[in-house]
Motif scaffolding. Structure first.
Motif, mmCIF file in Angstrom:
data_model
loop_
_atom_site.group_PDB
_atom_site.id
_atom_site.type_symbol
_atom_site.label_atom_id
_atom_site.label_comp_id
_atom_site.label_asym_id
_atom_site.label_seq_id
_atom_site.Cartn_x
_atom_site.Cartn_y
_atom_site.Cartn_z
ATOM 1 N N ASP A 10 0.753 -1.286 -0.002
ATOM 2 C CA ASP A 10 0.091 -0.227 -0.097
ATOM 3 C C ASP A 10 1.148 1.059 -0.152
ATOM 4 O OD1 ASP A 10 -2.349 -1.494 0.112
ATOM 5 O OD2 ASP A 10 -2.262 -1.684 2.556
ATOM 6 N N HIS A 11 2.319 1.372 0.195
ATOM 7 C CA HIS A 11 3.147 2.591 0.178
ATOM 8 C C HIS A 11 2.454 3.386 -0.703
ATOM 9 C CE1 HIS A 11 6.567 5.153 0.168
ATOM 10 N NE2 HIS A 11 6.427 4.566 0.959
ATOM 11 N N HIS A 15 1.092 6.899 -0.094
ATOM 12 C CA HIS A 15 2.240 8.253 0.096
ATOM 13 C C HIS A 15 1.571 9.153 -0.830
ATOM 14 C CE1 HIS A 15 5.724 10.385 -0.164
ATOM 15 N NE2 HIS A 15 6.554 9.366 0.520
ATOM 16 N N ALA A 16 0.767 9.194 -2.076
ATOM 17 C CA ALA A 16 0.623 9.641 -2.391
ATOM 18 C C ALA A 16 -0.725 10.878 -1.686
ATOM 19 C CB ALA A 16 -0.269 9.341 -4.250
ATOM 20 N N LEU A 17 -1.034 10.190 -1.342
ATOM 21 C CA LEU A 17 -2.261 10.392 -0.221
ATOM 22 C C LEU A 17 -1.973 11.579 0.942
ATOM 23 C CD1 LEU A 17 -5.178 10.254 1.314
ATOM 24 C CD2 LEU A 17 -4.850 8.905 2.299
ATOM 25 N N ILE A 24 -0.031 17.310 6.084
ATOM 26 C CA ILE A 24 1.020 16.260 6.745
ATOM 27 C C ILE A 24 2.005 16.111 5.708
ATOM 28 C CG2 ILE A 24 1.284 13.939 5.964
ATOM 29 C CD1 ILE A 24 -1.292 13.089 6.431
ATOM 30 N N GLN A 25 3.664 16.793 6.607
ATOM 31 C CA GLN A 25 4.616 16.750 6.122
ATOM 32 C C GLN A 25 5.450 15.758 6.147
ATOM 33 O OE1 GLN A 25 6.979 19.038 9.602
ATOM 34 N NE2 GLN A 25 7.786 20.479 7.745
ATOM 35 N N LEU A 26 5.767 15.394 4.563
ATOM 36 C CA LEU A 26 7.138 14.127 4.585
ATOM 37 C C LEU A 26 8.095 14.230 4.213
ATOM 38 C CD1 LEU A 26 5.231 13.279 0.748
ATOM 39 C CD2 LEU A 26 4.439 12.007 3.531
ATOM 40 N N ALA A 31 9.719 6.843 3.908
ATOM 41 C CA ALA A 31 10.089 6.549 1.605
ATOM 42 C C ALA A 31 9.222 5.036 2.471
ATOM 43 C CB ALA A 31 11.471 6.211 2.265
ATOM 44 N N LEU A 32 9.537 4.167 1.604
ATOM 45 C CA LEU A 32 9.227 2.409 1.153
ATOM 46 C C LEU A 32 9.913 1.766 2.069
ATOM 47 C CD1 LEU A 32 7.360 0.200 0.600
ATOM 48 C CD2 LEU A 32 9.105 -0.542 -1.266
ATOM 49 N N ALA A 33 11.477 1.794 2.455
ATOM 50 C CA ALA A 33 11.911 0.428 3.600
ATOM 51 C C ALA A 33 11.398 0.954 5.192
ATOM 52 C CB ALA A 33 13.568 0.695 3.503
#
Length: 141
Positions: A10-11, A15-17, A24-26, A31-33
């Motif tokens: 689902d990552h 991540h896009a959402l 929401i601060q990325l 990241a995936l890992a």
């Protein structure tokens, strides 16, 4: 709407959402890992909301054995005000309670007025004025 556990697969959609959700601060930890490591350390606590096979909301959650931590609560703007966030929160808190975790925290950025208003209006959640959060600062910012 149906709730299910988040998985590594689902990552990309999450991540896009998160990227299109104000407040929401990325960071590198999204990241995936690191996401996969978080799910592995906290199995069964992070949930998604789906409607018609489409992910419309999510809530990452885990605990340290004493307190629960809720992160990245996001609902797609076209699906807000339908109780999705409330359903995610209730389900996650029930899962935490089943593990003996009675108290949870959520960290909300000052620069996220919609998120601040949402959490201030939640029954049973209170904004704390007696503590400050200190974090290690990344060198690469």
């Amino acid at each position: 709407m149906q709730l299910r556990e988040a998985t590594p697969a689902d990552h990309a959609v999450l991540h896009a959402l998160w990227a299109r959700t104000p407040g929401i601060q990325l960071r590198a930890e999204d990241a995936l890992a690191p996401y996969c490591a978080y799910l592995a350390r906290n199995p069964g606590f992070s949930l998604l909301a789906e409607t018609d096979g489409r992910v419309v909301g999510c809530l990452l959650a885990g605990h340290d054995g004493r307190r629960g931590y809720l992160q990245h609560l996001a609902v797609d703007p076209g699906y807000r005000r339908r109780g999705i966030a409330s359903a995610l929160i209730a389900a996650v808190l029930a899962r935490l309670a089943a593990q003996g975790i009675a108290k949870s925290h959520v960290f909300v950025l000052d620069a996220a007025p919609e998120a601040l208003a949402f959490w201030r209006a939640r029954f049973g959640w209170g904004e704390r004025g007696d503590i400050r959060v200190f974090s290690t600062m990344e060198q690469s910012r």
